[in-house]
Design an enzyme around this catalytic site. Structure first.
Site, PDB file in Angstrom:
ATOM      1  N   CYS A 152       9.860  10.454  18.632  1.00 29.57           N
ATOM      2  CA  CYS A 152       9.274   9.167  18.213  1.00 29.57           C
ATOM      3  C   CYS A 152       9.580   8.799  16.761  1.00 29.57           C
ATOM      4  O   CYS A 152       9.966   7.662  16.480  1.00 29.57           O
ATOM      5  CB  CYS A 152       7.761   9.198  18.363  1.00 29.57           C
TER       6      CYS A 152
ATOM      7  N   GLU B 236      16.009   2.542  24.730  1.00 25.22           N
ATOM      8  CA  GLU B 236      15.764   2.491  23.286  1.00 25.22           C
ATOM      9  C   GLU B 236      17.047   2.791  22.513  1.00 25.22           C
ATOM     10  O   GLU B 236      17.410   2.077  21.577  1.00 25.22           O
ATOM     11  CB  GLU B 236      14.659   3.479  22.900  1.00 25.22           C
TER      12      GLU B 236
ATOM     13  N   GLU C 170      -0.477 -15.718  20.019  1.00 18.85           N
ATOM     14  CA  GLU C 170      -1.530 -16.686  20.367  1.00 18.85           C
ATOM     15  C   GLU C 170      -1.402 -17.118  21.831  1.00 18.85           C
ATOM     16  O   GLU C 170      -2.384 -17.512  22.456  1.00 18.85           O
ATOM     17  CB  GLU C 170      -1.512 -17.896  19.432  1.00 18.85           C
TER      18      GLU C 170
ATOM     19  N   CYS D 291       8.027  14.918  18.884  1.00 13.09           N
ATOM     20  CA  CYS D 291       7.682  13.607  18.317  1.00 13.09           C
ATOM     21  C   CYS D 291       8.166  13.476  16.881  1.00 13.09           C
ATOM     22  O   CYS D 291       8.822  12.498  16.523  1.00 13.09           O
ATOM     23  CB  CYS D 291       6.172  13.396  18.388  1.00 13.09           C
TER      24      CYS D 291
ATOM     25  N   TYR E  41      12.973   5.052  29.227  1.00 13.38           N
ATOM     26  CA  TYR E  41      12.611   4.761  27.831  1.00 13.38           C
ATOM     27  C   TYR E  41      13.761   5.116  26.883  1.00 13.38           C
ATOM     28  O   TYR E  41      14.173   4.335  26.063  1.00 13.38           O
ATOM     29  CB  TYR E  41      11.487   5.683  27.368  1.00 13.38           C
TER      30      TYR E  41
ATOM     31  N   HIS F 162      -2.876 -19.124  14.754  1.00 12.71           N
ATOM     32  CA  HIS F 162      -1.728 -20.026  14.777  1.00 12.71           C
ATOM     33  C   HIS F 162      -1.038 -20.068  13.414  1.00 12.71           C
ATOM     34  O   HIS F 162      -1.729 -20.074  12.405  1.00 12.71           O
ATOM     35  CB  HIS F 162      -2.227 -21.437  15.142  1.00 12.71           C
TER      36      HIS F 162
ATOM     37  N   LYS G 242      13.361   8.371  15.890  1.00 16.41           N
ATOM     38  CA  LYS G 242      13.780   7.224  16.731  1.00 16.41           C
ATOM     39  C   LYS G 242      13.312   5.916  16.106  1.00 16.41           C
ATOM     40  O   LYS G 242      14.085   4.966  15.957  1.00 16.41           O
ATOM     41  CB  LYS G 242      13.191   7.410  18.137  1.00 16.41           C
TER      42      LYS G 242
END
Ligand code: NDP
Length: 487
Positions: free
Chosen positions: A48, A182, A475, A43, A178, A470, A51
């Site tokens: 991660c 990515e 939303e 990681c 993945y 908003h 990346k």
């Protein structure tokens, strides 16, 4: 005085192992950890973290043109890979040191060595020294695998991306998971001509069909040449290819390769990343790429660890087989993280490590909860998801699907075609949200928060009762009134 050198010996200094070691040490246990590579594991060092930093780096390209649409007088900048890579390495050095300091500060003794299991209570270092422990935790993670095909050694894997000597002009990515998706987006964002082969009908198998479809469309919009139903049939160094065969054809041009130019550069092709690669694909096309990246899956690190020899069960995919408490077939040996091939995500490994400590060192047997795990794929746009896909949910029960797809305000203003998707899969019987799927910029951030509600068992009506913020993209997740289909 204990009969063992340690109460706990952890093998592997990745996210799961380090967390388990620290938390166990905090209970007063005597803990040691062995890591033969860099502290922080996949990681932090080659997954991660670097990346995500590359995702940030790659997103500026779009930013320049967006800024002009908003009235800024900015020119397209030029990306300098060496500047980024050196900064990245400095940052990873810093993070590795943070991990070491955390272990030091927790009183965990660290051994910079490979360690293997000798028996149920002993580990052995590469120099032959053995240490005993009441409990052993295997947290050795996994590694990328290349397909079993001639010349696969010419391709690189995700571990290699962060230290490329230069930014490739062209890159072929093989895989549709993945990592493949990515890096396709990252490299395209950095200005690399990206081609992607995926053997199946649609990328990101196992994820929601509508979300996969939109991501594929957006990736193509970004300039990625995505070929589904396609794989490599043959690859070799470009200079080993008969020059006459390799004169660019229409299909080469379509794949973004300039074969003659590549061959002129090509003098001494030996191994991965050492020269352009000629590729023939199942669709009959040929092309030459600076690099071929295999993003074709990962395997648990269980080879030559002494695991089977001492009675630990190894599964069909090379994983350590564990029970709900991460205990192996040998009672004193536990395993967590990617080496167990359950849900291969950093935060899950950390959870598994904490549950292990709770069970073994705090007398509170805690099974790991693998249900409803939110996650994100850092494509551009990102995909945040929790729960079931529409396809899986409709197999299980009657459902309603609420879904909207639209051009977000920020990029629509800049004249960009990008669309986002918000989708809820709802149980007809009890109104619970079975699945939430968001494809949008920062969807990873959104799904973390939506995930709390879904994990709590929120119903569609709970979402409806929540007032919209908003103007935001998210939303829409609380304003979808009518199902677009029922099944
Ligand atoms: P995945 O298993 O997700 O994807 C592997 C891909 O390679 C699939 O598309 C698969 O095709 C294809 N493939 C496998 N073998 C071959 C072959 N011989 N020839 C051609 N294609 C092949 O693995 P990844 O490496 O992408 O990721 C590994 C794990 O890492 C993920 O499962 C995830 O848990 C974790 N990860 C998580 C991230 C995140 O949370 N954002 C980011 C990166 C990784 P097919 O679909 O047909 O099997």
């Amino acid at each position: 005085m204990s009969e063992f050198d340690y109460d706990l010996f952890v093998i592997g200094g990745g996210s799961g192992g380090v967390r388990a070691a620290r938390v166990a040490a905090a209970t007063g246990a005597k803990v040691a950890l062995a890591e033969y590579n860099r502290m922080g594991g996949t990681c932090v060092i080659r997954g991660c973290v670097p990346k995500k930093l590359m995702v940030f780096a790659s997103s500026y390209r779009e930013g320049f043109s967006d800024a002009r649409a908003y009235g800024w007088d900015v020119k397209d900048g030029e990306f300098h890979w060496d500047v980024f890579r050196d900064h990245l390495n400095t940052e990873l050095d810093r993070l590795e040191q943070v991990y070491r300091n955390l272990l030091d500060g927790s009183g965990v003794e660290v051994f910079d060595s490979r360690a293997v299991l000798k028996d149920a209570h002993n580990v052995q270092f590469a120099n032959g020294v053995t240490k005993s422990a009441k409990h052993i935790l295997v947290a050795t993670g996994g590694h990328p695998v290349k397909p079993d095909m001639p010349n696969a050694h010419l391709g690189i894997v995700s571990d290699d991306i962060f230290n490329l000597p230069e930014l490739p002009r062209s890159l072929l990515i093989v895989g549709g998971g993945y990592i493949a998706c990515e890096f396709a987006c990252i490299m395209a964002g950095l200005g690399v001509k990206v081609t992607q082969f995926y053997r199946g009908a649609q990328i990101l198998r196992g994820f929601d069909d509508e979300a996969r479809g939109l991501i594929a469309e957006m990736m193509r919009e970004q300039g990625i040449e995505l070929h589904t139903g396609t794989n490599i049939v043959e690859m070799k160094p470009a200079d080993a290819q008969n020059p006459e065969d390799a004169v660019p054809t229409q299909s080469d041009a379509a794949m973004g390769a300039d074969v003659k130019q590549m061959q002129a550069l090509n003098t001494d092709v030996k191994g991965a990343g050492e020269g352009p690669i000629w590729v023939k694909s199942t669709n009959g096309r040929e092309g030459v790429f600076d690099y071929v990246l295999f993003a074709t899956g990962r395997s648990p690190n269980t080879t030559d660890m002494g695991l089977e020899e001492i009675g630990v069960e190894i599964g069909r995919r090379g994983e350590v087989v564990v029970d709900a408490y991460s205990q192996t077939a040998v009672p004193s040996v536990y395993a967590i993280g990617d080496v167990t091939n359950r849900v291969n995500l950093t935060p899950v490994a950390i959870r598994e490590g904490m549950a292990f400590v709770e069970t073994v060192f705090k007398g509170n047997p805690t099974p790991v909860d693998h249900d409803l795990i939110p996650s994100a794929i850092f494509t551009q746009p990102e995909y945040g998801t929790i729960g079931m896909t529409e396809e899986d949910a409709r197999e299980q029960e009657e459902i309603e699907v609420y879904c909207t797809s639209f051009r977000p305000m920020q990029t629509a203003f800049a004249g960009k075609p990008g669309r986002v998707l918000m989708k809820l899969v709802v149980s007809k019987a009890n109104r619970k949200i079975l699945g939430c799927h968001i494809v949008a910029p920062n969807a990873g951030e959104m799904i973390q928060l939506a995930g709390i509600a879904v994990k709590m068992g929120a119903t569609k009506e709970d979402f409806d009762r929540t007032v919209a913020v908003h103007p935001t993209m998210s939303e829409e997740i609380v304003t979808m009134r009518d199902p677009i289909r029922t099944a």
